[in-house]
Design a protein around this motif. Structure first.
Motif, PDB file in Angstrom:
ATOM      1  N   THR A   1      18.896  -9.055  -3.316  1.00 41.28           N
ATOM      2  CA  THR A   1      17.974  -9.906  -4.068  1.00 41.28           C
ATOM      3  C   THR A   1      17.825 -11.296  -3.446  1.00 41.28           C
ATOM      4  OG1 THR A   1      19.749 -10.602  -5.530  1.00 41.28           O
ATOM      5  CG2 THR A   1      18.415  -8.741  -6.271  1.00 41.28           C
TER       6      THR A   1
ATOM      7  N   MET B   1      16.259 -14.295  -1.676  1.00 40.15           N
ATOM      8  CA  MET B   1      14.849 -14.709  -1.644  1.00 40.15           C
ATOM      9  C   MET B   1      14.473 -15.115  -0.220  1.00 40.15           C
ATOM     10  SD  MET B   1      12.135 -15.471  -3.601  1.00 40.15           S
ATOM     11  CE  MET B   1      12.897 -15.408  -5.210  1.00 40.15           C
TER      12      MET B   1
ATOM     13  N   ASP C   1      21.439 -23.657  -9.699  1.00 36.17           N
ATOM     14  CA  ASP C   1      20.854 -22.323  -9.851  1.00 36.17           C
ATOM     15  C   ASP C   1      21.782 -21.498 -10.737  1.00 36.17           C
ATOM     16  OD1 ASP C   1      19.914 -19.752  -9.737  1.00 36.17           O
ATOM     17  OD2 ASP C   1      19.669 -19.679  -7.569  1.00 36.17           O
TER      18      ASP C   1
ATOM     19  N   PHE D   1      21.527 -18.474 -11.733  1.00 30.79           N
ATOM     20  CA  PHE D   1      21.618 -17.055 -11.325  1.00 30.79           C
ATOM     21  C   PHE D   1      21.685 -17.029  -9.803  1.00 30.79           C
ATOM     22  CE2 PHE D   1      19.219 -17.153 -15.350  1.00 30.79           C
ATOM     23  CZ  PHE D   1      19.990 -16.290 -16.133  1.00 30.79           C
ATOM     24  N   VAL D   2      22.756 -17.567  -9.273  1.00 26.56           N
ATOM     25  CA  VAL D   2      22.769 -17.979  -7.863  1.00 26.56           C
ATOM     26  C   VAL D   2      22.805 -16.834  -6.858  1.00 26.56           C
ATOM     27  CG1 VAL D   2      25.274 -18.306  -7.695  1.00 26.56           C
ATOM     28  CG2 VAL D   2      23.761 -19.664  -6.275  1.00 26.56           C
TER      29      VAL D   2
ATOM     30  N   SER E   1      20.353 -18.101  -1.898  1.00 23.94           N
ATOM     31  CA  SER E   1      19.229 -18.377  -0.996  1.00 23.94           C
ATOM     32  C   SER E   1      18.359 -19.544  -1.467  1.00 23.94           C
ATOM     33  CB  SER E   1      18.372 -17.129  -0.803  1.00 23.94           C
ATOM     34  OG  SER E   1      18.036 -16.575  -2.050  1.00 23.94           O
TER      35      SER E   1
ATOM     36  N   ASP F   1      27.024 -17.417 -11.306  1.00 23.41           N
ATOM     37  CA  ASP F   1      26.582 -16.017 -11.368  1.00 23.41           C
ATOM     38  C   ASP F   1      27.646 -15.229 -12.115  1.00 23.41           C
ATOM     39  OD1 ASP F   1      24.320 -14.360  -9.498  1.00 23.41           O
ATOM     40  OD2 ASP F   1      25.905 -13.142 -10.410  1.00 23.41           O
TER      41      ASP F   1
ATOM     42  N   ASP G   1      28.387 -12.234 -11.482  1.00 22.45           N
ATOM     43  CA  ASP G   1      28.947 -11.203 -10.599  1.00 22.45           C
ATOM     44  C   ASP G   1      30.089 -11.760  -9.737  1.00 22.45           C
ATOM     45  OD1 ASP G   1      29.405  -9.164  -8.807  1.00 22.45           O
ATOM     46  OD2 ASP G   1      27.279  -8.668  -8.565  1.00 22.45           O
TER      47      ASP G   1
ATOM     48  N   ASP H   1      28.765 -16.796 -17.222  1.00 21.42           N
ATOM     49  CA  ASP H   1      27.672 -16.094 -17.881  1.00 21.42           C
ATOM     50  C   ASP H   1      26.643 -17.121 -18.358  1.00 21.42           C
ATOM     51  OD1 ASP H   1      26.007 -14.744 -19.583  1.00 21.42           O
ATOM     52  OD2 ASP H   1      27.612 -13.680 -20.651  1.00 21.42           O
ATOM     53  N   SER H   2      25.455 -17.074 -17.810  1.00 21.85           N
ATOM     54  CA  SER H   2      24.446 -18.083 -18.139  1.00 21.85           C
ATOM     55  C   SER H   2      23.877 -17.950 -19.546  1.00 21.85           C
ATOM     56  CB  SER H   2      23.315 -18.061 -17.115  1.00 21.85           C
ATOM     57  OG  SER H   2      23.787 -18.595 -15.913  1.00 21.85           O
TER      58      SER H   2
ATOM     59  N   PRO I   1      15.738 -15.456 -12.061  1.00 21.05           N
ATOM     60  CA  PRO I   1      16.574 -14.707 -13.000  1.00 21.05           C
ATOM     61  C   PRO I   1      16.478 -13.196 -12.752  1.00 21.05           C
ATOM     62  CG  PRO I   1      14.710 -15.716 -14.143  1.00 21.05           C
ATOM     63  CD  PRO I   1      14.581 -16.078 -12.710  1.00 21.05           C
ATOM     64  N   PRO I   2      17.441 -12.429 -13.247  1.00 17.65           N
ATOM     65  CA  PRO I   2      17.392 -10.978 -13.031  1.00 17.65           C
ATOM     66  C   PRO I   2      16.286 -10.350 -13.877  1.00 17.65           C
ATOM     67  CG  PRO I   2      19.224 -11.565 -14.485  1.00 17.65           C
ATOM     68  CD  PRO I   2      18.616 -12.856 -14.037  1.00 17.65           C
TER      69      PRO I   2
ATOM     70  N   ARG J   1      16.158  -4.429  -9.942  1.00 23.44           N
ATOM     71  CA  ARG J   1      17.049  -4.238  -8.802  1.00 23.44           C
ATOM     72  C   ARG J   1      18.491  -4.563  -9.146  1.00 23.44           C
ATOM     73  NH1 ARG J   1      14.863  -8.762  -5.404  1.00 23.44           N
ATOM     74  NH2 ARG J   1      14.708  -9.586  -7.511  1.00 23.44           N
ATOM     75  N   GLU J   2      18.684  -5.384 -10.158  1.00 28.91           N
ATOM     76  CA  GLU J   2      20.030  -5.817 -10.483  1.00 28.91           C
ATOM     77  C   GLU J   2      20.215  -5.698 -11.984  1.00 28.91           C
ATOM     78  OE1 GLU J   2      17.364  -7.643 -11.249  1.00 28.91           O
ATOM     79  OE2 GLU J   2      17.627  -9.150  -9.697  1.00 28.91           O
ATOM     80  N   ALA J   3      21.440  -5.641 -12.411  1.00 32.97           N
ATOM     81  CA  ALA J   3      21.694  -5.528 -13.844  1.00 32.97           C
ATOM     82  C   ALA J   3      21.350  -6.843 -14.523  1.00 32.97           C
ATOM     83  CB  ALA J   3      23.149  -5.200 -14.056  1.00 32.97           C
TER      84      ALA J   3
ATOM     85  N   ARG K   1      25.089  -9.645 -20.023  1.00 32.70           N
ATOM     86  CA  ARG K   1      25.890 -10.779 -20.427  1.00 32.70           C
ATOM     87  C   ARG K   1      27.135 -10.246 -21.091  1.00 32.70           C
ATOM     88  NH1 ARG K   1      24.477 -12.332 -25.995  1.00 32.70           N
ATOM     89  NH2 ARG K   1      22.971 -10.841 -26.772  1.00 32.70           N
TER      90      ARG K   1
HETATM   91  C1  LIG Z   1      17.359 -12.000  -8.875  1.00 38.43           C
HETATM   92  S1  LIG Z   1      19.077 -12.269  -8.620  1.00 38.43           S
HETATM   93  C2  LIG Z   1      19.091 -13.858  -7.874  1.00 38.43           C
HETATM   94  C3  LIG Z   1      19.269 -13.761  -6.399  1.00 38.43           C
HETATM   95  C4  LIG Z   1      19.492 -15.049  -5.703  1.00 38.43           C
HETATM   96  N1  LIG Z   1      18.297 -15.880  -5.717  1.00 38.43           N
HETATM   97  C5  LIG Z   1      19.976 -14.801  -4.290  1.00 38.43           C
HETATM   98  O1  LIG Z   1      19.648 -15.588  -3.417  1.00 38.43           O
HETATM   99  O2  LIG Z   1      20.689 -13.849  -4.012  1.00 38.43           O
HETATM  100  C6  LIG Z   1      19.738 -12.496 -10.214  1.00 38.43           C
HETATM  101  C7  LIG Z   1      21.214 -12.774 -10.297  1.00 38.43           C
HETATM  102  O3  LIG Z   1      21.554 -12.999 -11.649  1.00 38.43           O
HETATM  103  C8  LIG Z   1      22.877 -12.554 -11.869  1.00 38.43           C
HETATM  104  N2  LIG Z   1      23.071 -12.387 -13.319  1.00 38.43           N
HETATM  105  C9  LIG Z   1      22.706 -11.355 -14.116  1.00 38.43           C
HETATM  106  N3  LIG Z   1      23.042 -11.612 -15.397  1.00 38.43           N
HETATM  107  C10 LIG Z   1      23.645 -12.834 -15.414  1.00 38.43           C
HETATM  108  C11 LIG Z   1      24.215 -13.653 -16.443  1.00 38.43           C
HETATM  109  N4  LIG Z   1      24.255 -13.248 -17.718  1.00 38.43           N
HETATM  110  N5  LIG Z   1      24.721 -14.857 -16.091  1.00 38.43           N
HETATM  111  C12 LIG Z   1      24.685 -15.278 -14.797  1.00 38.43           C
HETATM  112  N6  LIG Z   1      24.187 -14.547 -13.790  1.00 38.43           N
HETATM  113  C13 LIG Z   1      23.663 -13.339 -14.095  1.00 38.43           C
HETATM  114  C14 LIG Z   1      22.967 -11.293 -11.040  1.00 38.43           C
HETATM  115  O4  LIG Z   1      24.320 -11.029 -10.718  1.00 38.43           O
HETATM  116  C15 LIG Z   1      22.118 -11.657  -9.814  1.00 38.43           C
HETATM  117  O5  LIG Z   1      22.914 -12.137  -8.768  1.00 38.43           O
END
Ligand SMILES: C[S@@+](CC[C@H](N)C(=O)[O-])C[C@H]1O[C@@H](n2cnc3c(N)ncnc32)[C@H](O)[C@@H]1O
Lengths: 133, 477
Positions: free
Chosen positions: B196, B198, B220, B222-223, B227, B243, B245, B290-291, B309-310, B314-316, B319
Motif C-alpha cells: 500500500t 503511495m 500520519d 495510518f503510516v 511513504s 499504525d 500493524d 490504534d487510530s 486510511p485503509p 487491500r488491507e484490513a 481496530r
Molecule cells: C492504505 S494503508 C497506508 C499506507 C501508507 N501510506 C504507506 O506508505 O505504506 C493503511 C494503513 O492503515 C493501517 N491501519 C488499519 N487500521 C488501523 C487502525 N485502527 N489504526 C491505525 N492504523 C490502522 C494499516 O495497517 C495500513 O498500514
C-alpha cells in the motif's frame, strides 16, 4: 548498556505528547513514566526554527522530569526561560533533549493505572487489549 | 506596472499526468508562499496555464516545490498560429526585452512539440524563423545564460494529431519544476515498501496540498511504510506516524518485492527510508497504536495531518475491540494478542476529522484520500466539520466505477472543536459496493488487480487512457 547501531529509538519529544487516556478508567494519562533499559545518545542536525516553534507546544515540566528520570536532563533549566528564540545555546540544549536522547528498549508507564506499554527496538506499542477499553 | 511591481506573464507548462491535481497544487503553493497571482488562462485539461505574477522570485518559489510543473516560461508571445506568434513578438516593446539581448549573454533557442514528433530540419527552420530577434551574444547549447523556448501544442489525442498546432508559445525559460524528485523517491529503489505504499508523485502532491514547510510537525495516523512521511520530510517536515500493524512497523511483514525471497532485510523500516534519502534528521517516531482511540495530549498542535486510511480492499480495516465482555486473565496477559473488530470507513473518517479538529493548529491542513463509487459521488456528502473547510478536492480514477479523491481540509476556527464531525452513511458503503459492482460486471478479479495496481503505481496507465475520452467521461472499452 549503550547501543550504537540500533535503527529505531523513541524520542523525548514524542513522549512529551503521548498519553494513555484511551484506557478504561484513565482520565488524563499524562505524563507517562519511563523505564529505560537501553538509551542511545546520538547527534542529529540542529534546526533552530523547528526547536523554537515546538517549545511553546511542549509541557516543559513533563519534559524536564522525563529527561531527569532517565538521567539526561543535563543542564536543561527546570523552568522555561524567556526570550529563548534568540538564545541559540539554550535552543541547542532543548534540541539535544528532545531529539538526541533516545530510548531503544524499555517501558512507558500509565501514571494512573500502572499499565506498562513496551518499547521495543525504539517503537512504543500503545495497543491495548480489548478488555482495557 | 501594478502596485509598483513589475508583473509579468508566465506559462506554466505541466506534465500530462494527474490532470485534476495541478491547479490545486499551484493554489496551495501560492498560499504557502503568500504569492499574489492572477490566473489568465486556467485550463483543467490542457497541460498548460497562463498566470500573471509580480516577481520572478515568486515564480522560482513555486517551481521549487511543484511536482506537476514541468517548467515555467516567461511568456513573450503566443498565438493560435506560428505567424500570429511572430507578429505578436515583433509588437513587443524592445526596451522590455533589452536586458536579455546583450553581447555578453550566451543563448539558445529550443523547440518543443507536445503530442507530435519533429525532424531536426523542421526544428532548425523554426529556430531560424526567430532571426529577427536582436540576439547578439554567442550561441551556447549547454547552460546558456538565456534559454528561449518555442512550444507547440498539438492537443491530447495521439490518434488524431492535427497538421498545425492548436496553440504556440514563445518565451524565456525561468525554471523547471520538481519532476526529478519523483524518480529520486521512486518506490523501485526504496528500501522499505509494502503493497500500500503511495507512489512518490502523489505523496509529494499531498505534502504540497498540506503546505508542509521547514520545521513543521506532521502526523500520519495510518503510516504503513511511511511513504507520505518521506515526501513531507523531503519538504522540511518533522514527521510522526502511527499504525496498528506491529509487524509492519517492525519490518516483519511478508516482503512485497517478488525478487525478495522469504524475509525482509534486517533494517527495513520507515526510518531507514528516511536515511536512504538523507532526511533522517526529520524523522521523529512511529508508534504501534490504534487510530480509533485518543493517543495524544490535548495540547499537541500539528501543522498538518497527511494520510491514506485503509479502505478494506487491500488491507484490513480494523481496530481493537470485542463484541463480548470479558477480562483477560493475568497469566495470559504477556502473550495476548488483542482481538480486533471491523473498523468501517464511516468511523475511520469520523475519528480522522476529530483528530484534525482537536490537534491541527489554526490554518493547519488535513490531507487525506477517500474512496468513492463514482456514480454515487456527491460533494455534499463528503465528511465535514464546522471547523474544517474543504479547500481542495481532486479525483484519481481507479477503475471504471470507482475512484479516490484527495481531500484537503483547512482548520478555520477554534471555537466549535467539541462538535462531532458529520460523516454520511454512504461513506461506509464503499467496500460493499466495490465488491458488488465488481461481481455485476464479472470482472471481480480483474478489478481488484487493476485497483491494487493503480493504487500502488498510481499513475494513469495507457490502458486507462483508452477508456477515457477528453471530457474525462468513460467510453466502454
Ligand atoms: C492504505 S494503508 C497506508 C499506507 C501508507 N501510506 C504507506 O506508505 O505504506 C493503511 C494503513 O492503515 C493501517 N491501519 C488499519 N487500521 C488501523 C487502525 N485502527 N489504526 C491505525 N492504523 C490502522 C494499516 O495497517 C495500513 O498500514
Amino acid at each position: 548498556m549503550v547501543f550504537r547501531c540500533a535503527v529505531h529509538n523513541m524520542k523525548l519529544l514524542t513522549h512529551n505528547m503521548l498519553t494513555s487516556k484511551c484506557m478504561k478508567g484513565v482520565t488524563v494519562g499524562y505524563p507517562l513514566g519511563i523505564v529505560a533499559k537501553d538509551i542511545k545518545v546520538s547527534e542529529t542536525e540542529f534546526n533552530s526554527e523547528f526547536v523554537s516553534r515546538i517549545i511553546p507546544k511542549l509541557d516543559w515540566n513533563a519534559l524536564w522530569k522525563a529527561a531527569d528520570s532517565i538521567g539526561h536532563s543535563g543542564d536543561l533549566p527546570q523552568q522555561l526561560m524567556e526570550d529563548y528564540e534568540n538564545n541559540e545555546e539554550f535552543l541547542k540544549k532543548v534540541h539535544h533533549v528532545l531529539l538526541e536522547v533516545e530510548i531503544i528498549n524499555g517501558e512507558l508507564v500509565c501514571p494512573e493505572s500502572g499499565r506498562k506499554f513496551p518499547i521495543s527496538q525504539g517503537i512504543p506499542n500503545m495497543l491495548l487489549n480489548e478488555d482495557e477499553l | 506596472m501594478m502596485n509598483g511591481l513589475n508583473w509579468k506573464r508566465y506559462l506554466l507548462w505541466f506534465a500530462n499526468e494527474h490532470t485534476h491535481f495541478r491547479i490545486n497544487e499551484i493554489e496551495s503553493l501560492r498560499s504557502l508562499f503568500g504569492i499574489q497571482m492572477k490566473w489568465v488562462e486556467k485550463n483543467h485539461h490542457e497541460p498548460f496555464c497562463i498566470v500573471d505574477i509580480p516577481t520572478e522570485e515568486d515564480v522560482l518559489k513555486i517551481a521549487s516545490r511543484s511536482v506537476s510543473l514541468r517548467s515555467c516560461i516567461e511568456l513573450w508571445a503566443c498565438g493560435a498560429k506560428l505567424g500570429d506568434l511572430h507578429n505578436n513578438l515583433k509588437l513587443l516593446p524592445v526596451e522590455q526585452l533589452a536586458s536579455y539581448f546583450k553581447p555578453e549573454l550566451s543563448f539558445k533557442i529550443k523547440v518543443e512539440t507536445f503530442c507530435k514528433s519533429q525532424t531536426q530540419e523542421e526544428k532548425v527552420a523554426k529556430i531560424e524563423s526567430f532571426s529577427y530577434l536582436p540576439l547578439c551574444g554567442p550561441v551556447k547549447l549547454k547552460n546558456p545564460d538565456i534559454k528561449l523556448e518555442l512550444i507547440e501544442y498539438y492537443g491530447l489525442d495521439s490518434n488524431n494529431i492535427p497538421d498545425e498546432p492548436y496553440q504556440v508559445f514563445f518565451g524565456r525559460w525561468v525554471a523547471d519544476g520538481q519532476r526529478d524528485l519523483i524518480s529520486k523517491l521512486s518506490l523501485k529503489t526504496r528500501k522499505f515498501i509494502g503493497n500500500t505504499s503511495m507512489d512518490p508523485q502523489l505523496s509529494l502532491l499531498m505534502a504540497n496540498q498540506a503546505k508542509v514547510k521547514e520545521g513543521d510537525l506532521i502526523l500520519d495516523p495510518f503510516v504503513g511504510t511511511g511513504s507520505l512521511l518521506v515526501a513531507a520530510a523531503q519538504f522540511g517536515g518533522y514527521v510522526l506516524g502511527t499504525d496498528i500493524d506491529y509487524l509492519m512497523l517492525h519490518g516483519k511483514t511478508r516482503p512485497t518485492r517478488i525478487q525478495q525471497k522469504k524475509q525482509r532485510e534486517k533494517d527495513e523500516s520507515v526510518r531507514t527510508n528516511m536515511k536512504q534519502y538523507g532526511i533522517e534528521n526529520r524523522y521523529l517516531d512511529v508508534l504501534v497504536a490504534d487510530s480509533s482511540l485518543p493517543l495524544w495530549h490535548s495540547a499537541m498542535r500539528l501543522d498538518a495531518i497527511i494520510t491514506d486510511p485503509p479502505y478494506g480492499i487491500r488491507e484490513a480495516t480494523e481496530r481493537i475491540g470485542s463484541t463480548k465482555d470479558y477480562q483477560i486473565e493475568e497469566k495470559h496477559l504477556a502473550n495476548h494478542i488483542p482481538s480486533k473488530i471491523e473498523y468501517g470507513l464511516q468511523q475511520i473518517f469520523f475519528d480522522l476529522l476529530k483528530l484534525a479538529v482537536e490537534h491541527l493548529k489554526p490554518q493547519g491542513r488535513l490531507v487525506c484520500w477517500i474512496p468513492v463509487v463514482r456514480n454515487d459521488y456527491c460533494e455534499s456528502k463528503l465528511p465535514s466539520h464546522p471547523c474544517l473547510q474543504l479547500v481542495a478536492n481532486s479525483e484519481q480514477q481507479l477503475t471504471i466505477f470507482t475512484s479516490r479523491r484527495l481531500l484537503t481540509y483547512e482548520k478555520i476556527c477554534e471555537h466549535e472543536t467539541h462538535l462531532p464531525p458529520n460523516v454520511d452513511l454512504s461513506t461506509a458503503e464503499f467496500r460493499a459496493k466495490f465488491f458488488r459492482y465488481g461481481e455485476e460486471v464479472r470482472k471481480h478479479r480483474k478489478q481488484q488487480k487493476e485497483l491494487a495496481m493503480n493504487l500502488s503505481k498510481a499513475t494513469v496507465t495507457e490502458k486507462d487512457k483508452m477508456y477515457e475520452d477528453k471530457s474525462g467521461r468513460y467510453r466502454s472499452s
